[in-house]
Design an enzyme around this catalytic site. Structure first.
Site, short mmCIF file in Angstrom:
data_model
loop_
_atom_site.label_atom_id
_atom_site.label_comp_id
_atom_site.label_asym_id
_atom_site.label_seq_id
_atom_site.Cartn_x
_atom_site.Cartn_y
_atom_site.Cartn_z
N HIS A 170 0.83 -1.21 0.00
CA HIS A 170 0.00 0.00 0.00
C HIS A 170 0.87 1.26 0.00
CE1 HIS A 170 -3.20 -2.83 1.20
NE2 HIS A 170 -2.28 -3.29 2.04
N SER A 291 14.20 21.40 -16.99
CA SER A 291 13.02 22.20 -17.25
C SER A 291 13.46 23.52 -17.85
CB SER A 291 12.27 22.45 -15.94
OG SER A 291 11.43 23.58 -16.07
N LYS A 297 15.36 21.61 -11.81
CA LYS A 297 14.73 20.34 -12.14
C LYS A 297 15.62 19.38 -12.91
CE LYS A 297 10.93 19.28 -11.64
NZ LYS A 297 9.65 19.71 -12.21
N GLU A 304 9.24 7.94 -17.32
CA GLU A 304 7.89 8.49 -17.53
C GLU A 304 7.35 8.11 -18.91
OE1 GLU A 304 7.81 12.71 -16.67
OE2 GLU A 304 8.64 12.36 -14.68
#
Ligand code: ARG
Length: 471
Positions: A170, A291, A297, A304
């Protein structure tokens, strides 16, 4: 023109198409583009040639065409293969698909022998054969890439057979495991993926040729010979089935979707682990981007995109299933739509596997962060319960006693291991002076010492088994 009136081919048949003899007007330009497949099925070209040459050899072998015809066909096909490999071949939309393009070129090069090639076959069994040959080759390449990715996981797991991290259920800290054990879970998934692909290959590797349009052919063909020539394990046993079903492509795409799904799960973990909140790993810069607005970043683009591209492959699986579900026997033009999803599935999967193996070689592990996270979430609570059980307490009671201990520690903002023996004994008189030995992360991990467990010795054994299989 009155359609009742008999016309000669010379009067009205549109020139160009192999099937145009019975038509009164040329195909509408838009329809021509809509129905053509040469834009994408030219990828089958070399397999189309291989299939045609095997067919021609068989036709000559059983005496349907002459030895001279065969020699002409082989010579012409050798030239065409060279033209395709050099990028010189002129693909024509008017000739609809890869099959008719190559056949027309052959006829232009060698004359009548080229016109005899299509004896005893149809584009229906031809295309099914081409796709199977193409897919078999792809499966063999993909199998190698899966193994290479497994190797990269095993290599990293070996370096981290002792590296402690929190295991989650979980997404809550559950019990300590090693990072090596965690990686080997994915190695296990990919092993099954490889087995699934190898099994799928058996059903791909059957020869449709000989089914002709749908009913078989009246020529004395030798299908077994063609099958042997092309490296098939056998022939498709029913002509209607041979030209119509694409279950082999669906099955392959399902296998591919599972590989992608496994890698999507690992990607999700890499993304989480790389986020500063976890800070468990870093991924080499060459697999990340920055970024344009936020200078701080570093984004895990590759994982992804793997997660994103999994949706694309899953979509191809659904597209192929949907393509098939309403089709009556036998061949229908719907089946032309099998190629783009299948090609894109293979391209996506190959790229993903190759990049992934490289990326895993560029993962660095922050072992101190992993250990600290494992120490924070009462990850050894189950070990304390097991300790009490081994001293005679029924498991349910042990669970309850430890839950109370966790509540107390949590309220005080400390770990179970920070409680003294006397404090722990307040929850159960069975607590002994040795209790802290089971509360340590390393003790917990070392105690799970059975096949499939997270003890470093077992992780090393799993690595050895994988290495033996990988060769
Ligand atoms: N381009 C077609 C396909 O991919 C080849 C088979 C065409 N057969 C036919 N009867 N029109 O399925």
């Amino acid at each position: 023109m009155n359609s009742e009136q008999p016309t000669t081919a010379a009067q009205s048949a549109p020139s160009g198409q192999a099937w145009s003899g019975r038509f009164h007007e040329p195909v509408d330009e838009r329809v021509k583009r809509y129905t053509a497949s040469v834009f994408f099925d030219h990828r089958l070209a070399l397999f189309d040639i291989e299939g045609s040459v095997a067919h021609a050899r068989m036709l000559a072998g059983v005496g349907v065409i002459g030895a001279n015809d065969l020699a002409d066909i082989e010579r012409g096909m050798t030239q065409i293969r060279g033209e395709i490999e050099r990028g010189e071949f002129q693909w024509s939309l008017d000739l609809e698909d890869v099959h008719l393009n190559i056949e027309r070129r052959l006829t232009n090069l060698v004359g009548d022998a080229g016109k005899r090639l299509h004896t005893g076959r149809s584009r229906n069994d031809q295309v099914a054969t081409d796709v199977r040959l193409w897919l078999r080759d792809a499966i063999d390449r993909i199998g190698g890439h899966v193994r290479d990715l497994r190797r990269s996981l095993v290599d990293l797991a070996e370096q981290h057979a002792d590296t402690v991290m929190p295991g989650f259920t979980h997404l809550q800290v559950a019990q300590p495991v090693t990072f090596g054990h965690h990686l080997m879970a994915y190695q296990e998934m990919l092993t099954r993926d490889g087995e699934r692909l190898a099994d799928c290959r058996k059903r791909v590797n059957r020869l449709p040729l000989g089914a002709a349009a749908l009913a078989g052919t009246s020529y004395p063909i030798d299908r077994e010979r063609v099958a042997r020539d092309l490296g098939f394990d056998g022939v498709c046993g029913n002509s209607l089935d041979a030209v119509s079903d694409r279950d082999f492509a669906i099955e392959f795409t399902a296998c591919a979707a599972l590989v992608m799904t496994h890698l999507s799960r690992l990607s999700e973990e890499l993304i989480l682990w790389m986020s500063p909140r976890f800070g468990f790993i870093d991924i080499a810069d060459r697999f990340c981007t920055g970024s344009s607005i936020m200078p701080q970043k570093k984004n895990p683009d590759v994982p992804e995109l793997v997660r994103g591209k999994t949706g694309r492959v899953n979509g191809h699986l659904v597209a192929l299933l949907t393509l098939m579900k309403g089709q009556p026997l036998a061949y229908n033009k719907d089946n032309q739509e099998d190629k783009e999803p299948l090609f894109d599935t293979v391209d996506t999967l190959v790229d993903t596997l190759v990049i992934y193996a490289e990326m895993m070689r560029g993962v660095t592990v922050k072992a101190d962060r992993m250990r600290a996270a494992a120490a924070e979430g009462f990850a050894t609570a189950t070990d304390l319960a097991d300790y009490l059980v081994k001293r005679g307490l029924p498991f349910r009671e042990a669970h309850e006693a430890v839950a109370l201990a966790v509540r107390t520690a949590s309220d005080r903002g400390v770990d179970l291991a920070d409680l003294t023996v006397a404090e722990l004994r307040a929850f159960s008189p069975l607590v002994g002076d040795d209790v802290h030995s089971v509360l340590t992360l390393d003790g917990s991990i070392a105690s799970r010492d059975h096949i499939g467990g997270t003890a470093p010795a077992q992780v090393r054994a799993a690595i050895a088994r994988a290495r033996a299989e990988l060769g």
